[in-house]
Design a protein around this motif. Structure first.
Motif, PDB file in Angstrom:
ATOM      1  N   LYS A  58       0.709  -1.357  -0.077  1.00  0.00           N
ATOM      2  CA  LYS A  58      -0.036  -0.032  -0.076  1.00  0.00           C
ATOM      3  C   LYS A  58       0.897   1.190  -0.010  1.00  0.00           C
ATOM      4  O   LYS A  58       0.616   2.073  -0.823  1.00  0.00           O
ATOM      5  CB  LYS A  58      -0.915  -0.003   1.115  1.00  0.00           C
ATOM      6  CG  LYS A  58      -2.139   0.871   1.083  1.00  0.00           C
ATOM      7  CD  LYS A  58      -3.079   0.634   2.265  1.00  0.00           C
ATOM      8  CE  LYS A  58      -4.089   1.501   2.209  1.00  0.00           C
ATOM      9  NZ  LYS A  58      -4.965   1.600   3.443  1.00  0.00           N
ATOM     10  N   ILE A  59       1.885   1.172   0.914  1.00  0.00           N
ATOM     11  CA  ILE A  59       2.695   2.332   0.727  1.00  0.00           C
ATOM     12  C   ILE A  59       3.456   2.862  -0.674  1.00  0.00           C
ATOM     13  O   ILE A  59       3.576   3.864  -1.054  1.00  0.00           O
ATOM     14  CB  ILE A  59       3.907   2.100   1.938  1.00  0.00           C
ATOM     15  CG1 ILE A  59       3.104   2.177   3.381  1.00  0.00           C
ATOM     16  CG2 ILE A  59       5.042   3.070   1.915  1.00  0.00           C
ATOM     17  CD1 ILE A  59       4.177   1.716   4.549  1.00  0.00           C
ATOM     18  N   LYS A  60       3.970   1.443  -0.947  1.00  0.00           N
ATOM     19  CA  LYS A  60       4.541   1.726  -2.330  1.00  0.00           C
ATOM     20  C   LYS A  60       3.527   2.274  -3.401  1.00  0.00           C
ATOM     21  O   LYS A  60       4.099   3.081  -4.170  1.00  0.00           O
ATOM     22  CB  LYS A  60       5.052   0.002  -2.756  1.00  0.00           C
ATOM     23  CG  LYS A  60       6.176   0.078  -3.470  1.00  0.00           C
ATOM     24  CD  LYS A  60       6.447  -1.254  -4.266  1.00  0.00           C
ATOM     25  CE  LYS A  60       7.342  -2.293  -3.181  1.00  0.00           C
ATOM     26  NZ  LYS A  60       7.244  -3.458  -3.896  1.00  0.00           N
ATOM     27  N   LYS A  61       2.216   1.736  -3.204  1.00  0.00           N
ATOM     28  CA  LYS A  61       1.331   2.347  -4.333  1.00  0.00           C
ATOM     29  C   LYS A  61       1.196   3.912  -4.137  1.00  0.00           C
ATOM     30  O   LYS A  61       1.309   4.687  -5.148  1.00  0.00           O
ATOM     31  CB  LYS A  61       0.036   1.695  -3.971  1.00  0.00           C
ATOM     32  CG  LYS A  61      -0.143   0.819  -5.048  1.00  0.00           C
ATOM     33  CD  LYS A  61      -1.756   0.251  -4.723  1.00  0.00           C
ATOM     34  CE  LYS A  61      -2.194  -0.715  -5.784  1.00  0.00           C
ATOM     35  NZ  LYS A  61      -3.296  -1.580  -5.136  1.00  0.00           N
ATOM     36  N   THR A  62       1.003   4.305  -2.820  1.00  0.00           N
ATOM     37  CA  THR A  62       0.670   5.653  -2.696  1.00  0.00           C
ATOM     38  C   THR A  62       2.009   6.516  -3.163  1.00  0.00           C
ATOM     39  O   THR A  62       1.822   7.482  -3.570  1.00  0.00           O
ATOM     40  CB  THR A  62       0.343   5.885  -1.138  1.00  0.00           C
ATOM     41  OG1 THR A  62       1.394   5.451  -0.330  1.00  0.00           O
ATOM     42  CG2 THR A  62      -0.863   5.493  -0.648  1.00  0.00           C
ATOM     43  N   ARG A  63       3.115   5.814  -2.861  1.00  0.00           N
ATOM     44  CA  ARG A  63       4.299   6.826  -3.074  1.00  0.00           C
ATOM     45  C   ARG A  63       4.520   6.765  -4.592  1.00  0.00           C
ATOM     46  O   ARG A  63       4.855   7.829  -5.134  1.00  0.00           O
ATOM     47  CB  ARG A  63       5.620   6.009  -2.711  1.00  0.00           C
ATOM     48  CG  ARG A  63       5.885   6.302  -1.129  1.00  0.00           C
ATOM     49  CD  ARG A  63       7.239   5.772  -0.663  1.00  0.00           C
ATOM     50  NE  ARG A  63       7.355   6.114   0.900  1.00  0.00           N
ATOM     51  CZ  ARG A  63       7.975   5.197   1.627  1.00  0.00           C
ATOM     52  NH1 ARG A  63       8.519   4.297   1.073  1.00  0.00           N
ATOM     53  NH2 ARG A  63       8.055   5.414   2.660  1.00  0.00           N
ATOM     54  N   ALA A  64       4.337   5.807  -5.304  1.00  0.00           N
ATOM     55  CA  ALA A  64       4.358   5.866  -6.736  1.00  0.00           C
ATOM     56  C   ALA A  64       3.261   6.817  -7.241  1.00  0.00           C
ATOM     57  O   ALA A  64       3.606   7.733  -7.984  1.00  0.00           O
ATOM     58  CB  ALA A  64       4.004   4.557  -7.333  1.00  0.00           C
ATOM     59  N   ARG A  65       2.150   6.999  -6.482  1.00  0.00           N
ATOM     60  CA  ARG A  65       1.284   7.683  -7.263  1.00  0.00           C
ATOM     61  C   ARG A  65       1.539   9.381  -6.851  1.00  0.00           C
ATOM     62  O   ARG A  65       1.355  10.163  -7.621  1.00  0.00           O
ATOM     63  CB  ARG A  65      -0.180   7.435  -6.241  1.00  0.00           C
ATOM     64  CG  ARG A  65      -1.494   8.228  -7.081  1.00  0.00           C
ATOM     65  CD  ARG A  65      -2.588   7.683  -6.322  1.00  0.00           C
ATOM     66  NE  ARG A  65      -2.645   8.051  -5.103  1.00  0.00           N
ATOM     67  CZ  ARG A  65      -3.280   7.138  -4.194  1.00  0.00           C
ATOM     68  NH1 ARG A  65      -3.529   6.193  -4.431  1.00  0.00           N
ATOM     69  NH2 ARG A  65      -3.045   7.648  -2.740  1.00  0.00           N
ATOM     70  N   ASP A  66       1.977   9.449  -5.690  1.00  0.00           N
ATOM     71  CA  ASP A  66       2.658  10.799  -5.189  1.00  0.00           C
ATOM     72  C   ASP A  66       3.619  11.355  -6.014  1.00  0.00           C
ATOM     73  O   ASP A  66       3.709  12.467  -6.502  1.00  0.00           O
ATOM     74  CB  ASP A  66       2.892  10.941  -3.788  1.00  0.00           C
ATOM     75  CG  ASP A  66       1.870  10.873  -2.919  1.00  0.00           C
ATOM     76  OD1 ASP A  66       0.665  10.862  -3.158  1.00  0.00           O
ATOM     77  OD2 ASP A  66       2.121  10.438  -1.561  1.00  0.00           O
ATOM     78  N   ALA A  67       4.516  10.371  -6.448  1.00  0.00           N
ATOM     79  CA  ALA A  67       5.539  10.763  -7.287  1.00  0.00           C
ATOM     80  C   ALA A  67       5.168  10.919  -8.596  1.00  0.00           C
ATOM     81  O   ALA A  67       5.667  12.113  -9.226  1.00  0.00           O
ATOM     82  CB  ALA A  67       6.615   9.496  -7.467  1.00  0.00           C
ATOM     83  N   ALA A  68       4.395  10.078  -9.155  1.00  0.00           N
ATOM     84  CA  ALA A  68       3.626  10.674 -10.726  1.00  0.00           C
ATOM     85  C   ALA A  68       3.003  11.958 -10.586  1.00  0.00           C
ATOM     86  O   ALA A  68       3.274  13.023 -11.304  1.00  0.00           O
ATOM     87  CB  ALA A  68       2.481   9.576 -10.958  1.00  0.00           C
ATOM     88  N   GLU A  69       2.291  12.321  -9.542  1.00  0.00           N
ATOM     89  CA  GLU A  69       1.821  13.621  -9.539  1.00  0.00           C
ATOM     90  C   GLU A  69       2.749  14.687  -9.255  1.00  0.00           C
ATOM     91  O   GLU A  69       2.435  15.752 -10.086  1.00  0.00           O
ATOM     92  CB  GLU A  69       0.885  13.572  -8.062  1.00  0.00           C
ATOM     93  CG  GLU A  69      -0.362  14.060  -8.327  1.00  0.00           C
ATOM     94  CD  GLU A  69      -1.371  13.891  -7.195  1.00  0.00           C
ATOM     95  OE1 GLU A  69      -1.468  14.631  -6.177  1.00  0.00           O
ATOM     96  OE2 GLU A  69      -2.274  12.812  -7.511  1.00  0.00           O
ATOM     97  N   LYS A  70       3.609  14.512  -8.501  1.00  0.00           N
ATOM     98  CA  LYS A  70       4.733  15.419  -8.635  1.00  0.00           C
ATOM     99  C   LYS A  70       5.391  15.795  -9.779  1.00  0.00           C
ATOM    100  O   LYS A  70       5.521  16.897 -10.181  1.00  0.00           O
ATOM    101  CB  LYS A  70       5.689  15.063  -7.305  1.00  0.00           C
ATOM    102  CG  LYS A  70       6.420  16.107  -6.678  1.00  0.00           C
ATOM    103  CD  LYS A  70       7.407  15.732  -5.547  1.00  0.00           C
ATOM    104  CE  LYS A  70       7.916  16.865  -4.769  1.00  0.00           C
ATOM    105  NZ  LYS A  70       9.036  16.252  -3.931  1.00  0.00           N
ATOM    106  N   LYS A  71       5.599  14.801 -10.446  1.00  0.00           N
ATOM    107  CA  LYS A  71       6.299  14.862 -11.614  1.00  0.00           C
ATOM    108  C   LYS A  71       5.634  15.498 -12.564  1.00  0.00           C
ATOM    109  O   LYS A  71       6.060  16.445 -13.394  1.00  0.00           O
ATOM    110  CB  LYS A  71       6.455  13.347 -12.090  1.00  0.00           C
ATOM    111  CG  LYS A  71       7.695  13.183 -13.181  1.00  0.00           C
ATOM    112  CD  LYS A  71       8.043  11.902 -13.704  1.00  0.00           C
ATOM    113  CE  LYS A  71       8.808  11.750 -14.958  1.00  0.00           C
ATOM    114  NZ  LYS A  71       8.689  10.203 -15.530  1.00  0.00           N
ATOM    115  N   ALA A  72       4.417  15.129 -12.645  1.00  0.00           N
ATOM    116  CA  ALA A  72       3.379  16.011 -13.637  1.00  0.00           C
ATOM    117  C   ALA A  72       3.327  17.107 -13.300  1.00  0.00           C
ATOM    118  O   ALA A  72       3.481  18.014 -14.253  1.00  0.00           O
ATOM    119  CB  ALA A  72       1.930  15.094 -13.594  1.00  0.00           C
TER     120      ALA A  72
END
Lengths: 355, 410
Positions: free
Chosen positions: A58-72
């Protein structure tokens, strides 16, 4: 289950190069449900392992999502679409009776219905509130609060009059609606709204009643005419019920009073709330609450100046309605025709709603 | 996952129905025969929404050529429309109160030409009127001449709520709130029978007269009459036997709003004010069963299809529902938006006319329909079906003929 299967796939991929025996072993192991292990130590160990893995995932997922958002955000691209959770409301069964905004028959029907004279402001609503024959404790308290909610409402003692007689009387006195509060075991449990002179009769179940004095930090309403919010009355039936409620209130809200009456429909339950709202300057609030951080606030003041926030104060009562039947014409239990009655056979799914 | 709430359509036979609603709209619903295209759909809408033109009474004359519908409106207007395309053929303003019921005569009287038709109307205060209306073929102007019509009073007090005319169109039946059921000979125009209210019950309580619906049990027999009352009773009157009901059946707790007899002359179907639909065998007075199908609004009108074992019902919930008679299942439901007051079936509709491709295209699209009509000739299976149906029918005919012959021999 879905998660577990995923894990199996991963393991299968990782172990592909190794010995066949081991692969089969690991797969077998992960298939074992912790509940089927009889030894408690082993079971808890397996369970803890699974839980830990889930958490990590779950943590991995949220991190990935946050990273994608930040990148965008950095790249100035469009943000990845936010996932909307599936709820019972947004997976509601397809209903052909839901009103469409371009339906001319709907508007013609609205113009012709019983409430149009009030809603078009040709006449002023005048409400008669009465009770069932035996009425005590919470009933009168609820009625006194209803009187403060609905402007131009008049309470009449029920006495031993028939409801049909009361309808007749109210018609002669130019009332536009009758509200009957029914009490059972000293607790209000039903509400009948009759539109006059020939309008429909709606019968609601009333539950979860909280009176004003039981609401923490409640306000006392003023005499201004309230604003009315009707939420989510989407179908034909919902529209009709909504318009019926609409016709109880005057059509000229006094915005100075900052009083709001809300009827919110969610899964066929109509929630009633009564609020007073206030707009506050954020800077004054900061200076009030943050006594210590005045210095910081001073720096921020220049940026936040002029920004306002809205605050709500509930001024009861609070209750929930559920439609039981909508009768054509005024109250008549024996010879009445129903426009809609709730029947047990209609409850085929929890995702089927009527309002 | 959400289940779709559309009703499972278990093979609706081809039919064409007209529905009439409170906004004065007439909607045409058609179901095509065939494997895919049997979901009923709204094909046409006649008229503009206007509440003062609310339709209160309807009668259809579904003859082979040039079928007509008589429509009585709230503002006292009586219109004669073509049942095929909705053209207005004639219009009359009726005086003397709101129309309670009307009947358009099917048999053509010898002295009258085919360009005029006879209409029996009855107002709620009991003024029955037989009038012949001349039909103008041009749809634009409707200069109908009101021929010397005959008027008589059915009752002196009370309100007429229901009426019915028997299959041979010789007798008419009137009843209502405070009006005992009475039968009139239409040729002589005199009352030949009137009912007597049932005696007080064992608690000495007298239920006031309040008939809400009436129908003849058999098409050819004018002596047996079925009525529904406001006190949730279905009664059978036999005018050759007695003035009081022969059988009366209690059904649940809401008033009976519509009654219709089956073709066999025993079974009746009735709908109530809370949306229940049931059938009763009138020989024994036993309830055969209820039609269950999420029907939530009062049933205003029921019609029996003369060939297929289906009935159509409509009511205040705005749905037209088609039911199978044998299994008592809901075949299909069409949402028509307004509160409906009446429904009639156009029995000459065969369903073969447009092809099965019509199911895919939207029925409102006129062009698509045109194309389909062009394709009509090329498609084989539909035609085959028709022939098979014909065979069946002819078989039936043969059977019945045989029976007749046998009976003759006997």
């Amino acid at each position: 289950m879905g998660f577990k299967r995923k894990r199996n796939d991963k393991e299968g991929d990782d172990d592909a190069g190794e010995e066949v025996r081991e692969v089969s072993h690991t797969v077998k192991k992960s298939h074992v449900l912790p509940s089927s292990i009889k030894n408690k130590d082993q079971r808890s160990a397996v369970y803890a392992k699974i839980k830990q893995e889930k958490k990590r995932d779950k943590i991995k997922k949220t991190r990935a999502r946050d990273a994608a958002e930040k990148k965008a955000l950095e790249l100035g691209e469009e943000l990845p679409p936010k996932k909307v959770p599936r709820t019972i409301e947004n997976t509601r069964e397809l209903d052909e009776t839901v009103c469409k905004p371009d339906d001319e028959e709907l508007f013609a029907g609205h113009d012709a219905d019983e409430f149009s004279s009030i809603i078009k402001r040709d006449s002023i609503p005048k409400i008669l509130i009465t009770t069932c024959r035996f009425n005590s404790t919470r009933g009168p308290a609820f009625i006194s609060e209803l009187l403060s909610v609905i402007p131009n409402a008049h309470y009449f003692k029920r006495g031993t009059y028939d409801l049909k007689k009361i309808v007749e009387y109210a018609n002669n006195k130019d009332f536009t609606s009758i509200v009957v509060v029914h009490t059972n075991r000293r607790e209000p449990d039903a509400l009948v709204i009759i539109a006059l002179p020939e309008g429909p009769t709606a019968h609601f179940k009333l539950s979860k009643l909280v009176l004003r004095k039981d609401i923490k930090g409640h306000g006392n309403p003023t005499g201004h005419t309230p604003e009315l919010i009707l939420n989510n009355f989407t179908t034909r039936l919902g529209n009709r019920v909504g318009r019926m409620i609409h016709s109880l209130f005057p059509q000229n809200p006094n915005f100075k009073g900052r009083r709001v009456v809300t009827f919110h429909n969610q899964r066929d339950f109509i929630f009633f709330r009564h609020h007073r709202y206030i707009f506050e300057q954020k800077e004054t609030k900061q200076s009030d609450t943050k006594g210590k951080k005045v210095k910081e606030a001073k720096d921020e003041k220049s940026t936040f100046k002029g920004k306002t926030i809205a605050r709500l104060q509930e001024c009861g009562p609070r209750f929930t309605l559920k439609l039981r039947s909508l009768q054509h014409g005024t109250f008549d239990t024996k010879g009445g025709e129903y426009e809609w009655v709730h029947k047990a056979e209609m409850d085929t799914s929890r995702r089927r709603f009527f309002l | 996952m959400p289940r779709s709430s559309t009703v499972e359509c278990g093979g609706c036979p081809p039919f064409r129905a007209l529905s009439f609603d409170v906004l004065g709209l007439i909607k045409v619903i058609e179901a095509r025969g065939g494997q895919q295209g049997n979901t009923p759909k709204i094909v046409e809408r006649w008229g503009e929404p206007d509440a003062s033109r609310c339709i209160v009474a309807v009668s259809i004359n579904d003859r082979q050529n040039n079928p007509l519908v008589a429509v009585g409106r709230k503002n006292g207007e009586i219109e004669l429309l073509s049942a095929t395309n909705g053209d207005r053929r004639a219009a009359v303003i009726a005086e003397g109160g709101a129309i309670a019921s009307m009947h358009l005569f099917k048999k053509e009287q010898s002295e009258l030409s085919s360009r005029s038709c006879t209409l029996l109307t009855c107002t709620i205060n009991g003024k029955a009127m037989l009038r012949s209306i001349e039909i103008t073929n041009s749809s634009s102007d409707s200069n109908s001449t009101d021929d010397p019509s005959t008027t008589w009073n059915v009752c002196s007090a009370g309100t007429i709520l229901c009426s019915s005319v028997d299959g041979n169109e010789k007798y008419a039946l009137f009843g209502g709130k405070g009006v005992e059921l009475n039968m009139w000979d239409l040729e002589k125009r005199d009352k030949n029978w009137s009912a007597k209210s049932p005696p007080k019950n064992n608690l000495d309580i007298f239920t006031p007269t309040w008939f809400t619906s009436a129908a003849f049990l058999d098409k050819d027999d004018h002596r047996k009459v079925v009525v529904g009352t406001n006190s949730h009773q279905v009664r059978l009157y036999d005018i050759s036997a007695q003035r009081r009901p022969v059988i009366s059946v209690d059904f649940r707790e809401s008033p009976i709003k519509a009654v219709i007899g089956d073709l066999d002359g025993n079974t009746i179907y009735f709908g109530t004010g809370s949306g229940d639909l049931a059938s009763v065998d009138m020989r024994t007075g036993k309830i055969l069963g209820c039609f269950v199908g999420k029907c939530s609004g009062s049933i205003r009108s029921i019609v029996r299809h003369p060939e297929f074992p289906v009935i159509a019902s409509c009511g205040l919930d705005g749905y037209l529902r088609v039911w199978d008679l044998k299994s008592r299942d809901l075949l299909s439901a069409v949402f028509l938006k307004q509160q409906l007051t009446n429904v009639v079936l156009d029995t000459n509709f065969s369903g073969e006319e447009p092809t099965s491709a019509a199911a895919n295209s939207s029925p409102n699209d006129a062009n698509a329909v045109m194309e389909n009509q062009d394709e009509e000739d090329t498609l084989g299976p539909v035609k085959r079906k028709k022939s098979s149906k014909d065979n069946k029918q002819s078989k039936k005919h043969r059977k019945s003929k045989k029976k007749l012959e046998e009976e003759d021999d006997d």
